[in-house]
Structure formats: structure tokens, C-alpha cells
Design a protein around this motif. Sequence first.
Motif, short mmCIF file in Angstrom:
data_model
loop_
_atom_site.label_atom_id
_atom_site.label_comp_id
_atom_site.label_asym_id
_atom_site.label_seq_id
_atom_site.Cartn_x
_atom_site.Cartn_y
_atom_site.Cartn_z
N ALA A 40 0.83 -1.20 0.00
CA ALA A 40 0.00 0.00 0.00
C ALA A 40 0.87 1.25 0.00
O ALA A 40 0.60 2.22 -0.73
N LEU A 41 1.92 1.24 0.81
CA LEU A 41 2.81 2.40 0.89
C LEU A 41 3.47 2.67 -0.46
O LEU A 41 3.52 3.83 -0.91
N TYR A 42 3.94 1.61 -1.12
CA TYR A 42 4.61 1.81 -2.40
C TYR A 42 3.63 2.33 -3.45
O TYR A 42 3.98 3.21 -4.26
N THR A 43 2.41 1.82 -3.46
CA THR A 43 1.41 2.25 -4.44
C THR A 43 1.04 3.71 -4.23
O THR A 43 0.89 4.47 -5.20
N ILE A 44 0.88 4.13 -2.98
CA ILE A 44 0.58 5.52 -2.68
C ILE A 44 1.73 6.42 -3.13
O ILE A 44 1.52 7.48 -3.74
N ALA A 45 2.96 5.98 -2.82
CA ALA A 45 4.14 6.76 -3.22
C ALA A 45 4.22 6.88 -4.73
O ALA A 45 4.56 7.95 -5.27
N ALA A 46 3.92 5.80 -5.44
CA ALA A 46 3.96 5.83 -6.90
C ALA A 46 2.91 6.78 -7.46
O ALA A 46 3.15 7.51 -8.43
N GLY A 47 1.73 6.79 -6.84
CA GLY A 47 0.68 7.70 -7.29
C GLY A 47 1.06 9.16 -7.13
O GLY A 47 0.83 9.99 -8.01
N LEU A 48 1.65 9.48 -5.98
CA LEU A 48 2.08 10.85 -5.74
C LEU A 48 3.25 11.25 -6.64
O LEU A 48 3.33 12.37 -7.12
N ALA A 49 4.16 10.30 -6.85
CA ALA A 49 5.37 10.61 -7.60
C ALA A 49 5.14 10.62 -9.11
O ALA A 49 5.64 11.50 -9.81
N ARG A 50 4.39 9.62 -9.62
CA ARG A 50 4.31 9.43 -11.06
C ARG A 50 2.91 9.57 -11.65
O ARG A 50 2.76 9.52 -12.87
N LYS B 6 10.08 -0.11 -14.39
CA LYS B 6 10.79 -0.04 -13.12
C LYS B 6 9.83 -0.06 -11.94
O LYS B 6 10.09 -0.67 -10.91
N VAL B 7 8.71 0.62 -12.09
CA VAL B 7 7.68 0.64 -11.04
C VAL B 7 7.19 -0.79 -10.77
O VAL B 7 7.07 -1.22 -9.62
N ILE B 8 6.90 -1.54 -11.84
CA ILE B 8 6.40 -2.90 -11.69
C ILE B 8 7.44 -3.79 -11.02
O ILE B 8 7.12 -4.55 -10.10
N VAL B 9 8.69 -3.70 -11.48
CA VAL B 9 9.75 -4.54 -10.90
C VAL B 9 9.93 -4.26 -9.42
O VAL B 9 10.03 -5.17 -8.60
N GLU B 10 9.97 -2.98 -9.05
CA GLU B 10 10.13 -2.62 -7.65
C GLU B 10 8.95 -3.12 -6.83
O GLU B 10 9.13 -3.63 -5.71
N ALA B 11 7.74 -2.98 -7.36
CA ALA B 11 6.55 -3.42 -6.64
C ALA B 11 6.55 -4.94 -6.44
O ALA B 11 6.21 -5.43 -5.36
N VAL B 12 6.94 -5.68 -7.47
CA VAL B 12 7.01 -7.14 -7.36
C VAL B 12 8.03 -7.54 -6.30
O VAL B 12 7.75 -8.40 -5.44
N LEU B 13 9.20 -6.93 -6.32
CA LEU B 13 10.26 -7.27 -5.37
C LEU B 13 9.86 -6.98 -3.94
O LEU B 13 10.20 -7.73 -3.01
N ILE B 14 9.12 -5.89 -3.74
CA ILE B 14 8.69 -5.53 -2.39
C ILE B 14 7.87 -6.65 -1.75
O ILE B 14 8.02 -6.96 -0.56
N ASN B 15 7.00 -7.29 -2.51
CA ASN B 15 6.18 -8.37 -1.95
C ASN B 15 6.89 -9.72 -1.98
O ASN B 15 6.70 -10.54 -1.08
N ILE B 16 7.70 -9.98 -3.01
CA ILE B 16 8.40 -11.26 -3.08
C ILE B 16 9.36 -11.42 -1.89
O ILE B 16 9.48 -12.50 -1.32
N LEU B 17 10.03 -10.33 -1.51
CA LEU B 17 11.03 -10.40 -0.45
C LEU B 17 10.43 -10.23 0.94
O LEU B 17 11.03 -9.64 1.83
N ASN B 18 9.24 -10.75 1.12
CA ASN B 18 8.59 -10.74 2.43
C ASN B 18 8.17 -12.17 2.77
O ASN B 18 7.11 -12.64 2.34
N PRO B 19 9.00 -12.90 3.52
CA PRO B 19 8.71 -14.31 3.80
C PRO B 19 7.42 -14.54 4.57
O PRO B 19 6.83 -15.62 4.51
#
Length: 203
Positions: A20-30, A106-119
Motif C-alpha cells: 500500500a505504501l509503495y502504491t501511494i508513493a507511486a501515485g504521488l510521484a508518477r 521499473k515501477v512494476i519490478v520494484e513493486a514485485v520485489l517488495i512483496n516477493i522479499l517478504n517471507p
Amino acid sequence: MSIEFLITTLVVVVSPGTGALYTIAAGLARGGKASVWAAFGCTLGIVPHMLAAITGLAAILHTSALAFEIIKYLGVAYLLYMAWVTLRQTGSLSVEADVADKSVGKVIVEAVLINILNPKLSIFFFAFLPQFVPAQAPNALVQMLELSAVFMLVSFVVFAAYGLFAAAMRSQVISRPSVMVWLRRSFAGAFVLLSARLALMER
């Protein structure tokens, strides 16, 4: 599918987290388009955890301290990296008046990594799905896939709504440099706090 599953899913998804944090940040930024792609990327990042839980791989994460710690600290490192680039206003979360489409990947890759790297997501699915599938159900696998698909759909809709709301406020942000600085620091601080919370998580 029970109403209890839908309510539980909504509560889990609506609760603020890294996605949620990343999506909000992406909306504000891009802007709005980037926020939807960020929501899509975060949703894609759920798929490996869902498959791991369904195939039983989450049990390995749950029992193997080494595997859990490796993924956990990769996630911590990545969140700290996101805090750094956000604070420096570089990368896909830099706030610009002229939004370029080339940043979408880049937005998609970062978003995917954020969730993948959460065990914890794998552990969550491992504990969450069986509660809503009868033990003796003949089509248990199909039911778990259906429930996972619903969870992912709800995640996408909620995250996209967060992002689009943030994008609607974007014009107010880019016209006020002091607000941009405050938001950048706030998001960087939030990424640091989320990394600390992840670092303190136990199996």
C-alpha cells in the motif's frame, strides 16, 4: 466462498503495509497510471507466495531458520534501499511534473520485489487458506486457487484505489516544494520502519 473469507481478506488488504505504501508513493510521484501499475506489480508479487503455500513450500520456510532469515534480510535490505532512493528523490518514485512512460517497467519490478522479499506472506497463505477449505474437500486445490485469485483481485483493487487517490492529490504536491520534501522524508522514514518491523519478525 464465505463472507468470512471476504471480510478477512478485506481487513488484511486494507491494513497499511509495504504494498500500500509503495502504491501511494507511486501515485504521488508518477501519477494515476503509475499507481495502477504499482498495484499490479504488488499483486504479481503475491503469486510466488500463494504458489509456495499451495505446494507446501511455505512449510520449508516455516521450519528452515536459514531460508527464512535469508529472504527476510534481503527484504530488509531492499526496503532500506527504497528508503535511500526515495530520500534522494531518484528512481521511479522521484516526483516530476513531466511523467515518462519508460518508468512503468521499473515501477512494476520494484513493486514485485517488495512483496516477493517478504517471507511472512508465504507463512500467511500457508496458515490462511486452509481455514476456508474443508479438510476433506475433493477439490481442495481448486478451491485454494479460487480463494487466492479473490485475495489477489481484492489486493489489486484496494491498492489501485489508494494509488489513484494519491494521484488525485499529486497536483497539490508538485506545486508545493516544502510538501514534496516532507512527503519524501515521510515515505523514506516509513520504509525504514517497515524494514525494522520485518527484521524483528520471527518465524
